[in-house]
Motif scaffolding. Structure first.
Motif, PDB file in Angstrom:
ATOM      1  N   ASP A   1      71.727 -12.909  31.184  1.00  0.00           N
ATOM      2  CA  ASP A   1      71.731 -11.922  30.439  1.00  0.00           C
ATOM      3  C   ASP A   1      70.726 -12.598  28.684  1.00  0.00           C
ATOM      4  OD1 ASP A   1      73.204  -9.824  30.952  1.00  0.00           O
ATOM      5  OD2 ASP A   1      74.424 -10.187  28.840  1.00  0.00           O
TER       6      ASP A   1
ATOM      7  N   ALA B   1      67.358 -12.372  31.458  1.00  0.00           N
ATOM      8  CA  ALA B   1      66.989 -10.891  31.223  1.00  0.00           C
ATOM      9  C   ALA B   1      66.358 -10.985  29.573  1.00  0.00           C
ATOM     10  CB  ALA B   1      68.369 -10.224  32.618  1.00  0.00           C
ATOM     11  N   SER B   2      67.105 -11.046  29.338  1.00  0.00           N
ATOM     12  CA  SER B   2      66.312 -11.081  27.908  1.00  0.00           C
ATOM     13  C   SER B   2      64.998 -11.277  27.641  1.00  0.00           C
ATOM     14  CB  SER B   2      66.932 -11.653  26.438  1.00  0.00           C
ATOM     15  OG  SER B   2      66.989 -12.592  26.059  1.00  0.00           O
ATOM     16  N   PHE B   3      63.719 -11.850  28.457  1.00  0.00           N
ATOM     17  CA  PHE B   3      62.680 -11.774  28.079  1.00  0.00           C
ATOM     18  C   PHE B   3      61.923 -11.385  28.956  1.00  0.00           C
ATOM     19  CE2 PHE B   3      64.334 -16.089  28.082  1.00  0.00           C
ATOM     20  CZ  PHE B   3      64.530 -16.846  26.780  1.00  0.00           C
ATOM     21  N   GLU B   4      60.391 -10.808  28.001  1.00  0.00           N
ATOM     22  CA  GLU B   4      59.713 -10.509  28.577  1.00  0.00           C
ATOM     23  C   GLU B   4      59.457  -9.476  29.883  1.00  0.00           C
ATOM     24  OE1 GLU B   4      56.993  -9.358  25.672  1.00  0.00           O
ATOM     25  OE2 GLU B   4      58.233  -8.771  24.143  1.00  0.00           O
ATOM     26  N   ASP B   5      58.804 -11.069  29.910  1.00  0.00           N
ATOM     27  CA  ASP B   5      58.673 -11.354  31.674  1.00  0.00           C
ATOM     28  C   ASP B   5      59.575 -11.423  32.352  1.00  0.00           C
ATOM     29  OD1 ASP B   5      59.105 -13.819  30.399  1.00  0.00           O
ATOM     30  OD2 ASP B   5      57.060 -14.713  30.966  1.00  0.00           O
TER      31      ASP B   5
ATOM     32  N   GLU C   1      62.348 -10.722  16.526  1.00  0.00           N
ATOM     33  CA  GLU C   1      60.602 -11.753  17.888  1.00  0.00           C
ATOM     34  C   GLU C   1      60.409 -12.391  16.495  1.00  0.00           C
ATOM     35  OE1 GLU C   1      57.432  -8.672  19.730  1.00  0.00           O
ATOM     36  OE2 GLU C   1      58.737  -8.338  18.101  1.00  0.00           O
TER      37      GLU C   1
ATOM     38  N   ARG D   1      78.308  -6.654  26.904  1.00  0.00           N
ATOM     39  CA  ARG D   1      77.142  -7.155  27.580  1.00  0.00           C
ATOM     40  C   ARG D   1      76.791  -6.377  28.214  1.00  0.00           C
ATOM     41  NH1 ARG D   1      80.100 -10.652  29.824  1.00  0.00           N
ATOM     42  NH2 ARG D   1      80.150 -11.907  28.305  1.00  0.00           N
ATOM     43  N   ARG D   2      75.220  -6.248  27.608  1.00  0.00           N
ATOM     44  CA  ARG D   2      73.912  -5.103  27.948  1.00  0.00           C
ATOM     45  C   ARG D   2      73.622  -5.197  28.972  1.00  0.00           C
ATOM     46  NH1 ARG D   2      72.668  -0.795  24.926  1.00  0.00           N
ATOM     47  NH2 ARG D   2      74.439  -1.591  23.244  1.00  0.00           N
TER      48      ARG D   2
ATOM     49  N   ARG E   1      50.430 -18.216  29.485  1.00  0.00           N
ATOM     50  CA  ARG E   1      51.908 -18.853  30.168  1.00  0.00           C
ATOM     51  C   ARG E   1      52.323 -19.386  31.510  1.00  0.00           C
ATOM     52  NH1 ARG E   1      57.182 -18.693  32.214  1.00  0.00           N
ATOM     53  NH2 ARG E   1      58.393 -20.246  30.995  1.00  0.00           N
TER      54      ARG E   1
ATOM     55  N   ALA F   1      70.925  -6.362  31.620  1.00  0.00           N
ATOM     56  CA  ALA F   1      69.299  -5.739  31.311  1.00  0.00           C
ATOM     57  C   ALA F   1      68.519  -5.177  32.704  1.00  0.00           C
ATOM     58  CB  ALA F   1      69.013  -7.900  31.181  1.00  0.00           C
TER      59      ALA F   1
ATOM     60  N   ARG G   1      58.399 -17.730  24.742  1.00  0.00           N
ATOM     61  CA  ARG G   1      58.353 -16.699  25.755  1.00  0.00           C
ATOM     62  C   ARG G   1      59.055 -15.718  24.935  1.00  0.00           C
ATOM     63  NH1 ARG G   1      61.780 -17.958  30.786  1.00  0.00           N
ATOM     64  NH2 ARG G   1      60.931 -15.514  31.534  1.00  0.00           N
ATOM     65  N   PRO G   2      57.711 -14.417  24.628  1.00  0.00           N
ATOM     66  CA  PRO G   2      58.114 -13.202  24.241  1.00  0.00           C
ATOM     67  C   PRO G   2      59.563 -12.554  24.549  1.00  0.00           C
ATOM     68  CG  PRO G   2      56.404 -12.431  25.463  1.00  0.00           C
ATOM     69  CD  PRO G   2      56.956 -14.222  25.948  1.00  0.00           C
ATOM     70  N   ARG G   3      60.751 -12.342  23.522  1.00  0.00           N
ATOM     71  CA  ARG G   3      61.597 -11.786  23.864  1.00  0.00           C
ATOM     72  C   ARG G   3      61.783  -9.812  24.138  1.00  0.00           C
ATOM     73  NH1 ARG G   3      65.984 -15.628  23.455  1.00  0.00           N
ATOM     74  NH2 ARG G   3      67.572 -14.045  23.990  1.00  0.00           N
ATOM     75  N   ARG G   4      62.438  -9.493  24.971  1.00  0.00           N
ATOM     76  CA  ARG G   4      62.774  -7.668  24.675  1.00  0.00           C
ATOM     77  C   ARG G   4      63.289  -7.903  23.108  1.00  0.00           C
ATOM     78  NH1 ARG G   4      63.976  -8.004  30.879  1.00  0.00           N
ATOM     79  NH2 ARG G   4      62.069  -6.987  31.922  1.00  0.00           N
TER      80      ARG G   4
ATOM     81  N   ARG H   1      66.184  -5.600  21.530  1.00  0.00           N
ATOM     82  CA  ARG H   1      67.246  -5.164  21.836  1.00  0.00           C
ATOM     83  C   ARG H   1      67.904  -3.763  20.341  1.00  0.00           C
ATOM     84  NH1 ARG H   1      72.235  -9.982  23.744  1.00  0.00           N
ATOM     85  NH2 ARG H   1      70.087 -10.257  25.524  1.00  0.00           N
TER      86      ARG H   1
END
Lengths: 472, 371
Positions: free
Chosen positions: B357, B360-364, A151, A132-133, A101, A135, A118-121, A123
């Motif tokens: 937020d 910030a939720s993206f892995e990168d 995902e 709201r957590r 990317r 980040a 883009r890959p998301r984290r 949760r």
């Protein structure tokens, strides 16, 4: 931005929000030296044909896309070896690097970016909807169904693992219908669409690949299909129809024809004409010195006859102005010649054809048809036509009911010339005969005028020498 | 109808002919030094070079869009150089030449077209308002600003004047008529500078107006004049006079700079679809730069060394523009929330936190997300 080695240039969005473009031609070849801003190719988008300047100076390393193909915005189209130290990275490597990317350039629009989601984290599902957590490092855990950002499998071509049926397959309803019709289980299909969506092509590819080796899945076969349908028929369904995207010249032609056919009430009339003398005149003209360099065809004399008929009947060279509720009679003739080309039908016109002496008209027709066949007709040459000739005879047919070029009042079709039994000077003889047909817009041209023009052209072609003076 | 218009084409003020000959005009005398003439030539060449580079950068995916000024350099440089530092200009979106005269750097212009800035410069710092994409909206902004100048009592021989740039297409907008009327009724110190480049995207002038545009001013009760928009001296002299007229409290004036858009409307547009190349050729012979060069040569006030020096400077500016464009930093995605209200606002703060937020939720995200 010190770039070294082999650099690639990706197709930019040269308009706002365009998704693809056709590479019309390359101006450079591998090994050629290029300067910054030197034009390297011509592309055609839905909006315009434009040239692209090179962003790099160096040596053309590889052309990644063939002329004539349509590619998505963001696709690498050329690599340039910009030298400057270090061995040149092979193109493959350059390509691989950009797979990772990187920030999309401005003009690449959303599409290029969207194909690399883009890959998301992950949760942990949050009980409190408003909570709201912060980040921080993401907690790992199974993806909950309620996760607002599920995902997706990476949208990368390759052997992505079939899902096994535990997870909902992402596909649009028409694609689901297609899969059902083809007896394809969507769970088995490897998705290539953005965000892991199964596309129409994925389903077809799967169906085609599966057909020769695997029996059709009986439980998924359409209910109305007779039992025992051979597998090939099932898999072959994808091959029984081809879907061709409507774009470019085809799209333009379709819009113009629909516009004309359903706006202008068409009337078509026919006339058979003995053109034996016209053919003799064509032969004589070919021997004249002023035509030594030019192709003389019967079409030239048809064009001249029509121009003369227009001079005598100016109302046929007119257009209907709906907005102003006026008939616009043109005092000039931009004579359109319909030409079949590889890219489709184009109708370039000869500006002020009525003022041109015969040799010049001949050169005009020749240049225009050659340019059209080479696919180089400029848009301005296709606009502003006032009346058109279509030579359907070249396709080996006698006549047609042509559709008027939008904005004009009439179109003359010229059929093939054949040896036919014909009553000539009171006796049966074998003569060169053709059929002329004229379609006219009945809003502004009545049967009388249309017939007069058609007869006029016919008379001139039957006896071209009698009106030779009028030909200038 | 176009034939009629062509036959009745009115006289225009021209001080430098396409052949490079200087002509005196009774109403618009000009006294210009050799140094100033060379300066104008340099301006014209450099802005054209910046423009050419910007078009190329768009074609290479570095800019989202660009509106080329090709052919309109003289109208812009002449009028831009007529402005005093305290004056205020309200541009449309093609006034790169005026921006140049106001001291705005090319990279500032490019930042908006690259989509990394909502504006690119502080209008007060340069006396040059932000580009207006909405056609003709700036005519009202300029008129309002001029009425403000009037109310501040900033008129007089050394007062402030306002200039508003717009195109032939904008004259078909209601805003322009409203602005003309307000300016006339209030005697506002504003110069309306219309660059009639003959094409409102694909619409020719005969589909915009039945009378020459400059004559429209008479109906509102203020003077209008047509100038040769490809003549930098006419643009300079007439604009200077109109600005003086305005700053001294004599009210608005309309200048119609009769020019030609040599390029496309924007990089999205393909002019070969609606106009013939013969027209382009005709206007090429009236090129705004060529005539100045001819004049400088014929009068012996510039030599080959000077021209070579300007060309070299243009090349280096082209390279600089290219480099600076690519180096323009991407904005912080959260900036958009800062620019809504001057003072804190709870609703916007919540949106900002939500968006932070999300980023910030993206892995990168740590690599390049929130800065």
């Amino acid at each position: 931005m010190d770039k070294r080695g082999v650099q690639e240039f990706r197709l930019p969005d040269v308009g706002e929000g365009l998704v693809d473009a056709e590479i019309l031609q390359w101006y450079v070849r591998p090994g050629d030296a290029v300067e910054v801003n030197q034009m390297i190719c011509e592309i055609e988008t839905a909006k315009a044909a434009v040239e692209l300047p090179s962003p790099y100076a160096g040596t053309v390393h590889e052309l990644l896309v063939e002329a004539g193909s349509t590619v998505d915005v963001g696709t690498p189209i050329i690599t340039v070896d910009v030298g400057g130290g270090g061995e040149a990275a092979p193109a493959a490597q350059a390509r691989q690097e950009t797979e990772e990317r990187e920030k999309p350039l401005v003009g690449y629009g959303e599409k290029a970016a969207a194909t690399r989601r883009r890959p998301r984290r992950r949760r942990v599902p949050d009980a409190a909807p408003s909570g709201r957590r912060p980040a921080g490092p993401a907690a790992t855990g199974p993806t909950a169904p309620a996760d607002p950002a599920p995902e997706y499998r990476a949208a990368r071509p390759g052997p992505a693992a079939p899902n096994g049926g535990t997870r909902a397959v992402l596909a649009k309803p028409p694609v689901r219908k297609l899969a059902k019709d083809l007896g394809v289980d969507l769970h088995e299909v490897t998705p290539t669409g953005s965000g892991g969506v199964v596309t129409r092509d994925d389903v077809r590819r799967y169906a085609t690949a599966a057909a020769p080796s695997e029996p059709a899945r009986p439980q998924a076969a359409p209910a109305d299909e007779p039992a025992g349908t051979p597998a090939s028929a099932n898999g072959g369904a994808a091959l029984r129809e081809e879907r061709i995207p409507v774009k470019g010249v085809r799209k333009h032609t379709a819009a113009a024809m629909v516009n004309s056919a359903f706006t202008a009430p068409h009337v078509t009339e026919f006339l058979q004409v003995d053109v034996t003398k016209t053919m003799e005149a064509v032969r004589k003209l070919r021997d004249r010195p002023e035509f030594s360099e030019t192709k003389v065809s019967p079409l030239l004399l048809v064009a001249r006859a029509l121009l003369t008929a227009v001079r005598r009947n100016p109302q046929i060279n007119a257009s209907w102005d709906e907005a102003a509720q006026e008939i616009v009679v043109k005092r000039y003739v931009n004579l359109g010649i319909a030409a079949a080309t590889e890219r489709g039908l184009v109708v370039p016109n000869i500006k002020d054809a009525d003022t041109k002496p015969l040799p010049e008209l001949a050169r005009g027709i020749q240049a225009l048809t050659e340019t059209a066949r080479a696919g180089r007709t400029a848009p301005e040459d296709m606009s502003g036509g006032t009346i058109t000739i279509t030579n359907v005879g070249v396709f080996g047919v006698d006549a047609g009911t042509p559709i008027i070029n939008p904005g004009e009042a009439a179109i003359l079709a010229f059929g093939q010339i054949r040896d036919l039994p014909w009553v000539h000077e009171g006796a049966l003889a074998v003569r060169k005969v053709t059929t002329l047909s004229i379609s006219f817009d009945h809003r502004l041209v009545d049967g009388e005028l249309g017939s007069k023009v058609l007869c006029d052209v016919g008379t001139m072609l039957e006896d071209p020498e009698a009106i030779a003076l009028a030909w200038g | 109808m176009s034939n009629n218009t062509a036959q009745k084409q009115p006289e225009l003020v021209q001080l430098l002919t396409p052949e490079g000959e200087l002509r005196r005009h009774p109403d618009y005398p000009i006294d210009i030094s050799a140094e100033e003439m060379r300066g104008l030539y340099r301006d014209l060449v450099l802005v054209r070079r910046v423009d050419t580079e910007a078009v190329a950068l768009q074609r290479q995916g570095e800019l989202g869009l660009w509106a080329s000024l090709l052919g309109q350099e003289a109208a812009q440089i002449g009028s831009g150089r007529a402005l005093r530092p305290g004056d205020m200009a309200f541009p449309s979106y093609r006034e790169h030449g005026v921006a140049w005269c106001r001291g705005i750097r090319p990279r500032q212009l490019l930042s908006m077209f690259r989509g990394v800035s909502n504006g690119g410069w502080d209008p007060h710092e340069y006396g040059f308002h932000l580009y207006s994409i909405v056609i003709a909206s700036q005519t009202l902004h300029a008129t309002g600003y001029a009425m403000g100048v009037q109310r501040d009592g900033a008129l007089g021989a050394d007062g402030t004047a306002v200039i508003c740039y717009f195109g032939d297409g904008a004259t078909s907008q209601g805003d322009t008529s409203e602005a003309f009327n307000f300016a006339a009724v209030n005697n506002a110190p504003v110069v309306f500078f219309c660059q009639n480049n003959q094409w409102a995207i694909s619409e020719p002038p005969e589909r915009q107006a039945r009378v020459p545009l400059y004559r429209r001013a008479a109906g509102f009760g203020f003077p209008g004049v047509r100038i040769d928009g490809n003549d930098v001296l006419a643009s300079l002299a007439v604009t200077r006079a109109a600005l003086q007229h305005a700053r001294e409290g004599q009210g608005p004036m309309l200048i119609e700079a009769f020019t030609y858009r040599m390029g496309a409307h924007t990089t999205n547009d393909d002019p070969s679809r609606y106009r013939v190349s013969a027209e382009l050729e005709e206007w090429r012979s009236k090129d705004p730069i060529e005539r100045v060069r001819t004049h400088l040569t014929n009068e012996g006030i510039a030599d080959d060394a000077f021209f070579a020096e300007v060309d070299a400077e243009a090349e280096s500016i082209g390279e600089r523009v290219r480099r600076e464009c690519r180096e323009l930093p991407d904005p912080d995605p959260l900036d958009i929330f800062h620019e809504v209200y001057a003072e804190p606002n709870g609703h916007i703060d919540r949106q900002r936190a939500d968006f932070a937020d999300y980023l910030a939720s993206f892995e990168d995200a740590d690599a390049e997300g929130v800065r």
